[in-house]
Design a protein around this motif. Structure first.
Motif, PDB file in Angstrom:
ATOM      1  N   VAL A   5      -1.990   5.166  -2.342  1.00 34.13           N
ATOM      2  CA  VAL A   5      -0.430   4.861  -2.582  1.00 34.13           C
ATOM      3  C   VAL A   5       0.295   6.379  -2.082  1.00 34.13           C
ATOM      4  CG1 VAL A   5       0.802   4.276  -4.482  1.00 34.13           C
ATOM      5  CG2 VAL A   5      -1.343   3.953  -4.145  1.00 34.13           C
ATOM      6  N   ASP A   6       1.188   6.450  -1.349  1.00 36.48           N
ATOM      7  CA  ASP A   6       1.879   7.323  -0.885  1.00 36.48           C
ATOM      8  C   ASP A   6       2.657   7.942  -2.727  1.00 36.48           C
ATOM      9  OD1 ASP A   6       3.521   9.124   0.136  1.00 36.48           O
ATOM     10  OD2 ASP A   6       5.177   7.687   0.239  1.00 36.48           O
ATOM     11  N   PHE A   7       3.717   8.895  -2.779  1.00 33.44           N
ATOM     12  CA  PHE A   7       4.604   9.173  -3.963  1.00 33.44           C
ATOM     13  C   PHE A   7       6.110   9.014  -3.504  1.00 33.44           C
ATOM     14  CE2 PHE A   7       6.925  11.835  -6.513  1.00 33.44           C
ATOM     15  CZ  PHE A   7       5.777  10.819  -8.221  1.00 33.44           C
ATOM     16  N   ASP A   8       6.133   9.764  -3.141  1.00 30.81           N
ATOM     17  CA  ASP A   8       8.046  10.065  -2.582  1.00 30.81           C
ATOM     18  C   ASP A   8       8.129   8.791  -1.405  1.00 30.81           C
ATOM     19  OD1 ASP A   8       8.984  12.907  -3.478  1.00 30.81           O
ATOM     20  OD2 ASP A   8       6.608  12.817  -2.593  1.00 30.81           O
ATOM     21  N   GLY A   9       9.054   7.959  -2.077  1.00 30.75           N
ATOM     22  CA  GLY A   9       9.795   6.945  -1.158  1.00 30.75           C
ATOM     23  C   GLY A   9       8.716   5.766  -1.451  1.00 30.75           C
ATOM     24  N   THR A  10       7.811   5.914  -2.149  1.00 26.06           N
ATOM     25  CA  THR A  10       6.814   4.669  -1.812  1.00 26.06           C
ATOM     26  C   THR A  10       6.751   4.109  -4.233  1.00 26.06           C
ATOM     27  OG1 THR A  10       5.673   5.305  -0.436  1.00 26.06           O
ATOM     28  CG2 THR A  10       4.058   4.220  -1.923  1.00 26.06           C
ATOM     29  N   ILE A  11       6.424   5.420  -4.266  1.00 26.32           N
ATOM     30  CA  ILE A  11       5.917   4.918  -6.250  1.00 26.32           C
ATOM     31  C   ILE A  11       7.705   5.926  -6.583  1.00 26.32           C
ATOM     32  CG2 ILE A  11       5.287   5.422  -8.027  1.00 26.32           C
ATOM     33  CD1 ILE A  11       2.924   6.119  -6.520  1.00 26.32           C
ATOM     34  N   GLU A  13      11.846   7.360  -5.643  1.00 26.78           N
ATOM     35  CA  GLU A  13      12.878   6.727  -4.656  1.00 26.78           C
ATOM     36  C   GLU A  13      12.758   8.414  -4.072  1.00 26.78           C
ATOM     37  OE1 GLU A  13      16.348   6.168  -6.203  1.00 26.78           O
ATOM     38  OE2 GLU A  13      16.047   4.540  -6.434  1.00 26.78           O
ATOM     39  N   HIS A  14      13.166   8.593  -2.328  1.00 25.45           N
ATOM     40  CA  HIS A  14      12.589   9.931  -1.704  1.00 25.45           C
ATOM     41  C   HIS A  14      13.453  10.825  -2.105  1.00 25.45           C
ATOM     42  CE1 HIS A  14      11.535  12.467   0.768  1.00 25.45           C
ATOM     43  NE2 HIS A  14      10.072  11.553   1.175  1.00 25.45           N
ATOM     44  N   GLU A  15      12.878  12.461  -3.061  1.00 27.51           N
ATOM     45  CA  GLU A  15      14.613  12.958  -3.299  1.00 27.51           C
ATOM     46  C   GLU A  15      13.335  14.168  -3.127  1.00 27.51           C
ATOM     47  OE1 GLU A  15      17.176  12.876  -4.792  1.00 27.51           O
ATOM     48  OE2 GLU A  15      17.734  10.381  -5.060  1.00 27.51           O
ATOM     49  N   ILE A  92      -0.479   2.154   0.825  1.00 27.87           N
ATOM     50  CA  ILE A  92       0.970   1.799   0.203  1.00 27.87           C
ATOM     51  C   ILE A  92       2.227   2.991   0.461  1.00 27.87           C
ATOM     52  CG2 ILE A  92       2.212   1.155  -1.595  1.00 27.87           C
ATOM     53  CD1 ILE A  92      -0.341  -0.452  -2.438  1.00 27.87           C
ATOM     54  N   ASP A  93       2.679   2.997   1.784  1.00 29.30           N
ATOM     55  CA  ASP A  93       3.362   3.977   2.469  1.00 29.30           C
ATOM     56  C   ASP A  93       4.383   2.947   2.753  1.00 29.30           C
ATOM     57  OD1 ASP A  93       4.117   6.078   3.846  1.00 29.30           O
ATOM     58  OD2 ASP A  93       1.845   7.226   3.424  1.00 29.30           O
ATOM     59  N   ASP A  94       6.018   4.465   2.188  1.00 28.75           N
ATOM     60  CA  ASP A  94       7.238   3.405   3.102  1.00 28.75           C
ATOM     61  C   ASP A  94       7.337   4.309   3.580  1.00 28.75           C
ATOM     62  OD1 ASP A  94       6.858   6.474   1.750  1.00 28.75           O
ATOM     63  OD2 ASP A  94       9.313   6.575   2.344  1.00 28.75           O
ATOM     64  N   ARG A  95       6.231   5.041   5.143  1.00 28.61           N
ATOM     65  CA  ARG A  95       6.236   4.478   6.356  1.00 28.61           C
ATOM     66  C   ARG A  95       5.541   4.005   7.225  1.00 28.61           C
ATOM     67  NH1 ARG A  95       7.741  10.082   7.725  1.00 28.61           N
ATOM     68  NH2 ARG A  95       8.744  10.082   6.415  1.00 28.61           N
TER      69      ARG A  95
HETATM   70 MG   LIG Z   1       7.250   9.058   1.480  1.00 24.52          MG
END
Ligand SMILES: [Mg+2]
Length: 151
Positions: A5-11, A13-15, A92-95
């Motif tokens: 599981v990716d963190f930024d943008g996935t768990i 919001e991408h900040e 699981i990744d926002d990319r």
């Molecule tokens: Mg990401």
């Protein structure tokens, strides 16, 4: 399954490098996958050092403790020439191609072992088919009852 599981943008919001607000139901789903479905979760992020630790702490504060971080298992030491890619069943990744589905959809895709949201729609029509089958069974039963009534 083992799920990266990716963190930024996935768990959240991408900040990056800050920690964004959690995406709706991200932690609820991750806790369910871990505690109810017994999946192994690995945090798979570009974060390193202090920023990685902040993400780990933030997830733990929200009830998700990952089995490993940016590794296949906690003791893994990457040697020269080792592949960097994790050996997992799912990412699981926002990319992702097609973007990140809602976490509610992610949960259903994993729980029902579906490969895409479109297959979840198919699941609904499977239910419809089942209803039709039940109708035929009911008609059959009614017919047998009527026959029995006749004899
Ligand atoms: Mg990401």
């Amino acid at each position: 399954m083992v799920i990266a599981v990716d963190f930024d943008g996935t768990i959240v919001e991408h900040e990056y490098p800050k920690i964004g607000r959690p995406l709706p139901f991200a932690f609820e789903v991750l806790r369910k996958l871990q505690q109810e479905e017994n999946h192994t979760l690995i945090l798979w992020t570009m974060r390193e050092g202090k920023l990685l630790q902040e993400a780990i702490d933030y997830c733990e504060k929200n009830g998700v403790r990952f089995f490993a971080h940016n590794k296949n298992y906690p003791e893994e030491k990457l040697q020269e020439g080792d592949p960097r890619k994790l050996s997992v069943d799912l990412f699981i990744d926002d990319r992702n191609i097609g973007g990140l589905p809602d976490w509610g959809i992610i949960y259903q895709l994993i729980k029902y072992r579906r490969s895409s949201p479109r297959n979840l729609d198919m699941m609904d029509s499977d239910k419809g088919r089942e209803k039709r089958k039940n109708l035929f069974i009911r008609l059959g039963e009614a017919w047998e009852k009527a026959r029995g009534y006749r004899y």
